[in-house]
Design a protein around this motif. Structure first.
Motif, PDB file in Angstrom:
ATOM      1  N   PRO A 217     -33.137  35.528 -58.912  1.00 18.84           N
ATOM      2  CA  PRO A 217     -33.186  36.162 -57.592  1.00 18.84           C
ATOM      3  C   PRO A 217     -34.576  36.730 -57.316  1.00 18.84           C
ATOM      4  CG  PRO A 217     -31.203  36.816 -58.757  1.00 18.84           C
ATOM      5  CD  PRO A 217     -32.056  36.076 -59.746  1.00 18.84           C
ATOM      6  N   GLY A 218     -34.972  36.653 -56.066  1.00 24.92           N
ATOM      7  CA  GLY A 218     -36.250  37.223 -55.646  1.00 24.92           C
ATOM      8  C   GLY A 218     -36.065  38.688 -55.328  1.00 24.92           C
ATOM      9  N   ASP A 219     -36.391  39.085 -54.104  1.00 21.74           N
ATOM     10  CA  ASP A 219     -36.202  40.477 -53.710  1.00 21.74           C
ATOM     11  C   ASP A 219     -34.716  40.819 -53.723  1.00 21.74           C
ATOM     12  OD1 ASP A 219     -38.913  40.439 -53.350  1.00 21.74           O
ATOM     13  OD2 ASP A 219     -38.818  40.260 -51.179  1.00 21.74           O
ATOM     14  N   ALA A 220     -34.407  42.077 -54.056  1.00 19.14           N
ATOM     15  CA  ALA A 220     -33.011  42.488 -54.172  1.00 19.14           C
ATOM     16  C   ALA A 220     -32.285  42.406 -52.834  1.00 19.14           C
ATOM     17  CB  ALA A 220     -32.932  43.910 -54.721  1.00 19.14           C
ATOM     18  N   THR A 425     -37.155  42.401 -48.419  1.00 18.85           N
ATOM     19  CA  THR A 425     -37.891  41.674 -47.383  1.00 18.85           C
ATOM     20  C   THR A 425     -37.108  41.797 -46.086  1.00 18.85           C
ATOM     21  OG1 THR A 425     -38.998  40.049 -48.808  1.00 18.85           O
ATOM     22  CG2 THR A 425     -38.537  39.373 -46.560  1.00 18.85           C
ATOM     23  N   LEU A 426     -37.825  42.040 -45.010  1.00 15.62           N
ATOM     24  CA  LEU A 426     -37.227  42.051 -43.677  1.00 15.62           C
ATOM     25  C   LEU A 426     -38.030  41.114 -42.787  1.00 15.62           C
ATOM     26  CD1 LEU A 426     -35.418  43.137 -41.361  1.00 15.62           C
ATOM     27  CD2 LEU A 426     -37.120  44.970 -41.061  1.00 15.62           C
ATOM     28  N   CYS A 427     -37.343  40.185 -42.163  1.00 15.77           N
ATOM     29  CA  CYS A 427     -37.982  39.284 -41.206  1.00 15.77           C
ATOM     30  C   CYS A 427     -37.257  39.418 -39.870  1.00 15.77           C
ATOM     31  CB  CYS A 427     -37.918  37.836 -41.691  1.00 15.77           C
ATOM     32  SG  CYS A 427     -38.635  36.651 -40.522  1.00 15.77           S
ATOM     33  N   VAL A 428     -38.015  39.630 -38.804  1.00 12.26           N
ATOM     34  CA  VAL A 428     -37.455  39.671 -37.451  1.00 12.26           C
ATOM     35  C   VAL A 428     -38.240  38.690 -36.589  1.00 12.26           C
ATOM     36  CG1 VAL A 428     -36.626  42.050 -37.646  1.00 12.26           C
ATOM     37  CG2 VAL A 428     -38.917  41.619 -36.771  1.00 12.26           C
ATOM     38  N   THR A 469     -44.633  27.976 -36.890  1.00 11.10           N
ATOM     39  CA  THR A 469     -43.495  27.365 -36.212  1.00 11.10           C
ATOM     40  C   THR A 469     -42.225  27.941 -36.838  1.00 11.10           C
ATOM     41  OG1 THR A 469     -43.428  25.519 -37.768  1.00 11.10           O
ATOM     42  CG2 THR A 469     -44.757  25.229 -35.765  1.00 11.10           C
ATOM     43  N   ALA A 470     -41.097  27.782 -36.135  1.00 10.98           N
ATOM     44  CA  ALA A 470     -39.841  28.335 -36.648  1.00 10.98           C
ATOM     45  C   ALA A 470     -39.448  27.705 -37.978  1.00 10.98           C
ATOM     46  CB  ALA A 470     -38.729  28.135 -35.616  1.00 10.98           C
ATOM     47  N   ASP A 471     -39.618  26.401 -38.124  1.00 13.71           N
ATOM     48  CA  ASP A 471     -39.252  25.756 -39.391  1.00 13.71           C
ATOM     49  C   ASP A 471     -40.161  26.193 -40.524  1.00 13.71           C
ATOM     50  OD1 ASP A 471     -41.352  23.132 -39.536  1.00 13.71           O
ATOM     51  OD2 ASP A 471     -40.874  23.846 -37.533  1.00 13.71           O
ATOM     52  N   ASP A 472     -41.453  26.441 -40.209  1.00 17.13           N
ATOM     53  CA  ASP A 472     -42.373  26.924 -41.228  1.00 17.13           C
ATOM     54  C   ASP A 472     -41.971  28.317 -41.699  1.00 17.13           C
ATOM     55  OD1 ASP A 472     -44.725  27.009 -42.843  1.00 17.13           O
ATOM     56  OD2 ASP A 472     -45.709  28.190 -41.300  1.00 17.13           O
ATOM     57  N   LEU A 473     -41.510  29.150 -40.779  1.00 16.77           N
ATOM     58  CA  LEU A 473     -41.035  30.481 -41.173  1.00 16.77           C
ATOM     59  C   LEU A 473     -39.843  30.345 -42.115  1.00 16.77           C
ATOM     60  CD1 LEU A 473     -41.106  33.556 -40.883  1.00 16.77           C
ATOM     61  CD2 LEU A 473     -39.626  33.317 -38.876  1.00 16.77           C
ATOM     62  N   GLY A 474     -38.943  29.400 -41.831  1.00 13.72           N
ATOM     63  CA  GLY A 474     -37.810  29.188 -42.723  1.00 13.72           C
ATOM     64  C   GLY A 474     -38.243  28.789 -44.126  1.00 13.72           C
ATOM     65  N   ARG A 475     -39.255  27.938 -44.215  1.00 15.49           N
ATOM     66  CA  ARG A 475     -39.754  27.544 -45.547  1.00 15.49           C
ATOM     67  C   ARG A 475     -40.459  28.717 -46.225  1.00 15.49           C
ATOM     68  NH1 ARG A 475     -40.972  23.032 -42.327  1.00 15.49           N
ATOM     69  NH2 ARG A 475     -43.172  23.630 -42.152  1.00 15.49           N
ATOM     70  N   ARG A 478     -38.253  31.092 -48.242  1.00 15.66           N
ATOM     71  CA  ARG A 478     -37.729  30.661 -49.556  1.00 15.66           C
ATOM     72  C   ARG A 478     -38.330  31.475 -50.689  1.00 15.66           C
ATOM     73  NH1 ARG A 478     -34.395  25.941 -49.751  1.00 15.66           N
ATOM     74  NH2 ARG A 478     -33.728  25.661 -47.586  1.00 15.66           N
ATOM     75  N   ALA A 479     -39.559  31.939 -50.494  1.00 18.04           N
ATOM     76  CA  ALA A 479     -40.216  32.709 -51.552  1.00 18.04           C
ATOM     77  C   ALA A 479     -39.521  34.036 -51.811  1.00 18.04           C
ATOM     78  CB  ALA A 479     -41.681  32.952 -51.179  1.00 18.04           C
ATOM     79  N   ALA A 480     -38.816  34.571 -50.818  1.00 19.64           N
ATOM     80  CA  ALA A 480     -38.182  35.878 -50.970  1.00 19.64           C
ATOM     81  C   ALA A 480     -36.875  35.813 -51.744  1.00 19.64           C
ATOM     82  CB  ALA A 480     -37.930  36.502 -49.609  1.00 19.64           C
ATOM     83  N   ILE A 481     -36.229  34.639 -51.805  1.00 17.54           N
ATOM     84  CA  ILE A 481     -34.917  34.549 -52.453  1.00 17.54           C
ATOM     85  C   ILE A 481     -34.976  33.903 -53.835  1.00 17.54           C
ATOM     86  CG2 ILE A 481     -33.637  34.522 -50.279  1.00 17.54           C
ATOM     87  CD1 ILE A 481     -33.416  31.499 -50.528  1.00 17.54           C
ATOM     88  N   GLY A 482     -36.168  33.530 -54.293  1.00 20.03           N
ATOM     89  CA  GLY A 482     -36.314  32.950 -55.621  1.00 20.03           C
ATOM     90  C   GLY A 482     -37.667  33.290 -56.197  1.00 20.03           C
ATOM     91  N   ARG A 483     -37.664  33.938 -57.362  1.00 22.30           N
ATOM     92  CA  ARG A 483     -38.915  34.426 -57.938  1.00 22.30           C
ATOM     93  C   ARG A 483     -39.927  33.306 -58.167  1.00 22.30           C
ATOM     94  NH1 ARG A 483     -39.741  39.407 -56.582  1.00 22.30           N
ATOM     95  NH2 ARG A 483     -38.240  40.894 -57.407  1.00 22.30           N
ATOM     96  N   ASP A 484     -39.433  32.123 -58.581  1.00 26.70           N
ATOM     97  CA  ASP A 484     -40.349  31.036 -58.884  1.00 26.70           C
ATOM     98  C   ASP A 484     -40.528  30.084 -57.719  1.00 26.70           C
ATOM     99  OD1 ASP A 484     -38.780  30.922 -62.103  1.00 26.70           O
ATOM    100  OD2 ASP A 484     -40.573  32.028 -61.492  1.00 26.70           O
ATOM    101  N   ALA A 485     -39.878  30.355 -56.580  1.00 24.38           N
ATOM    102  CA  ALA A 485     -39.973  29.446 -55.449  1.00 24.38           C
ATOM    103  C   ALA A 485     -41.369  29.499 -54.856  1.00 24.38           C
ATOM    104  CB  ALA A 485     -38.960  29.826 -54.370  1.00 24.38           C
ATOM    105  N   PRO A 486     -41.956  28.341 -54.564  1.00 22.65           N
ATOM    106  CA  PRO A 486     -43.268  28.326 -53.954  1.00 22.65           C
ATOM    107  C   PRO A 486     -43.207  28.792 -52.505  1.00 22.65           C
ATOM    108  CG  PRO A 486     -42.386  26.115 -53.994  1.00 22.65           C
ATOM    109  CD  PRO A 486     -41.408  26.984 -54.746  1.00 22.65           C
ATOM    110  N   SER A 487     -44.333  29.173 -51.954  1.00 25.21           N
ATOM    111  CA  SER A 487     -44.425  29.558 -50.551  1.00 25.21           C
ATOM    112  C   SER A 487     -45.261  28.531 -49.836  1.00 25.21           C
ATOM    113  CB  SER A 487     -45.063  30.938 -50.443  1.00 25.21           C
ATOM    114  OG  SER A 487     -45.280  31.280 -49.101  1.00 25.21           O
ATOM    115  N   PRO A 488     -44.655  27.459 -49.316  1.00 28.00           N
ATOM    116  CA  PRO A 488     -45.425  26.362 -48.723  1.00 28.00           C
ATOM    117  C   PRO A 488     -45.969  26.730 -47.351  1.00 28.00           C
ATOM    118  CG  PRO A 488     -43.099  25.971 -48.460  1.00 28.00           C
ATOM    119  CD  PRO A 488     -43.212  27.252 -49.216  1.00 28.00           C
ATOM    120  N   HIS A 489     -46.852  27.728 -47.312  1.00 29.39           N
ATOM    121  CA  HIS A 489     -47.424  28.153 -46.035  1.00 29.39           C
ATOM    122  C   HIS A 489     -48.336  27.077 -45.470  1.00 29.39           C
ATOM    123  CE1 HIS A 489     -49.663  30.192 -43.028  1.00 29.39           C
ATOM    124  NE2 HIS A 489     -50.762  30.176 -43.739  1.00 29.39           N
TER     125      HIS A 489
END
Length: 490
Positions: A217-220, A425-428, A469-475, A478-489
């Motif tokens: 898990p990434g952020d609690a 993490t909070l995203c609005v 873009t909205a889809d880029d924000l979704g990708r 992913r970094a917030a929910i998995g410690r090892d997940a990459p952040s494909p910015h």
């Protein structure tokens, strides 16, 4: 012979409508092949109406009226949200009588709607009595004819999804190009062809999970809030919003969010953020991803969060059936749905549950968590239409919108205060710009505003502006929910 004369007259009038009064008359193609596609569409519409009456002039008149109404509705829709009519809009029609408060149309019981409908029905009954039917005289031949025509149309529709006819249709309409196809083939042909292409794509085998990797898990706590029609009110000439100062001072990232629609189609932005899929990946399902897939996606934020050990909650204070949200969200991977019934006693601000009550429920869910939590919420207070009578003493549409957007800003401030000190993490973000007279289609390149806050150990340095873009924000999320997940910015 009467059928031939009626057909020629109907085709001529339909062409006149499209070339003279249609949605894009100045760009309408006159090429022979393109005209042939238009005529085929008129023929299908005429045959559809002929099935019900076997009266050629009634069917021809119905065909012309259908083409005229389609173009009228398309022009009205374009004026409000900048898009022509698309085939998926017809799937939303059942929502209009169930949720009339969401649309700029009076209810069916209104004299403005009921009157023309009753007059139309009376005219059809009279026409049935005046024009003779072309059905064969013998009962057996009449039954055979009545059965053969709809079966033939059904067979044609089935053939359009496969085989030589399906391949020819795919060559003519390889991918969605609404404006180009509208100019080449006209509105009726584009609607029919797009529906057939969507149907063929939907018949393909469902996608399997693209990545089933389990990560720590990434952020609690990860909270993502889709704010109805939200953008910085100063962009509309409105007053300064204190929440924007908070965003620019404390958000890890913020900026403009390019979304797939203006003034409507919430589900497009919602789908892009939850799946991280760009519009180009969706084929003819791009116009209504929920209608196309029903949540059956290669992956989603909720599904990935569940794999990583998160409880997943969806919060939306509106009907479960709207956009089929309950079914879609369960397919996306949300375990708990907090919807309209949970807000039965919540105060309304205008016709909808207020953002203050929504924010209080989100904060309560965070406080009650027993482990890692992923919460996705969709607000409702600032949903259109903004019209007189919505708020006491405030009748101007822009003033109503600004009243509601101030409430959204206060709700964001309260969420920031509640999450400060947590590993969170909070995203609005705004789902689309509002369909207001002061916010015309194309405003800001279809851009709303977004902010990404990081709290606790994950807190970043100085805020930075990153337009996405909205889809880029979704990708990115992913970094917030998995410690090892990459952040494909990007």
């Amino acid at each position: 012979m009467s059928f031939l004369f009626a057909t020629v007259a109907a085709f001529a009038l339909c062409l006149a409508i499209e070339f003279g009064l249609g949605d894009v008359p100045e760009r309408a193609s006159r090429k022979a092949g393109d005209l042939a596609v238009r005529l085929c569409a008129y023929g299908l519409i005429l045959l559809f109406w002929f099935v019900f009456s076997w009266r050629p002039w009634l069917a021809a008149s119905s065909c012309v009226l259908t083409v005229a109404i389609l173009h009228l509705v398309s022009r009205l829709k374009r004026a409000v949200i900048g898009e022509p009519l698309v085939f998926s809009d017809f799937a939303l029609l059942p929502q209009v009588p169930r949720h009339p408060q969401l649309y700029y149309v009076p209810p069916v019981t209104s004299p403005r709607i009921a009157g023309p409908l009753l007059l139309g029905l009376a005219g059809i009954v009279l026409w049935y009595r005046i024009e003779p039917s072309l059905l064969p005289a013998s009962a057996g031949a009449a039954v055979a004819a009545v059965a053969a025509l709809p079966l033939g149309l059904a067979a044609l529709i089935a053939a359009a999804g496969r085989g030589p006819l399906g391949r020819r249709l795919a060559r003519r309409f390889p991918r969605p190009d609404v404006e180009g196809d509208l100019a080449r083939f006209g509105l009726p042909a584009s609607l029919i062809a797009y529906a057939l292409r969507w149907r063929a794509e939907r018949a393909r085998p469902a996608s399997v999970a693209a990545s089933a990797t389990v990560r720590a898990p990434g952020d609690a706590v990860v909270v993502v809030i889709q704010l109805e029609s939200f953008l910085d009110p100063e962009r509309l000439g409105g007053p300064h919003l204190p929440a924007m100062d908070l965003i620019r001072a404390r958000a890890s990232e913020y900026g403009r969010l390019r979304v797939p629609a203006h003034g409507a189609y919430t589900m497009r932005t919602e789908h892009a953020v939850l799946t991280g899929r760009a519009a180009g990946e969706l084929g003819f399902g791009v116009f209504d991803p929920y209608l196309a897939s029903g949540g059956n996606e290669p992956d989603s934020l909720a599904r990935a969060a569940r794999r990583n050990g998160y409880a997943t909650i969806f919060v939306h204070p509106f009907h479960r059936d709207f956009f089929q949200r309950a079914r879609v969200m369960e397919a996306f991977g949300f375990e708990t749905l907090v919807m309209e019934e949970a807000f039965a006693d919540a105060p309304r601000v205008g016709p909808y549950v207020g953002d203050a009550a929504f924010g209080a429920r989100v904060r309560a869910e965070v406080a009650a968590r027993r482990g890692p939590l992923f919460l996705f919420g969709v607000t409702m207070e600032n949903h259109g239409p903004w019209k007189p009578g919505r708020l006491p003493g405030i009748d101007d549409p822009l003033a109503q919108y600004l009243h509601h957007v101030a409430a959204a800003g206060r709700m964001v401030e309260d969420l920031v205060a509640a999450l400060t000190g947590l590993d969170a993490t909070l995203c609005v973000y705004g789902d689309h710009a509002p369909a207001l007279p002061t916010c015309r289609p194309g405003f800001g390149d279809r851009a709303t505003d977004y902010a990404l806050f990081r709290f606790g150990p994950a807190a970043a340095g100085a805020p930075r502006r990153v337009d996405r873009t909205a889809d880029d924000l979704g990708r990115r999320l992913r970094a917030a929910i998995g410690r090892d997940a990459p952040s494909p910015h990007t």
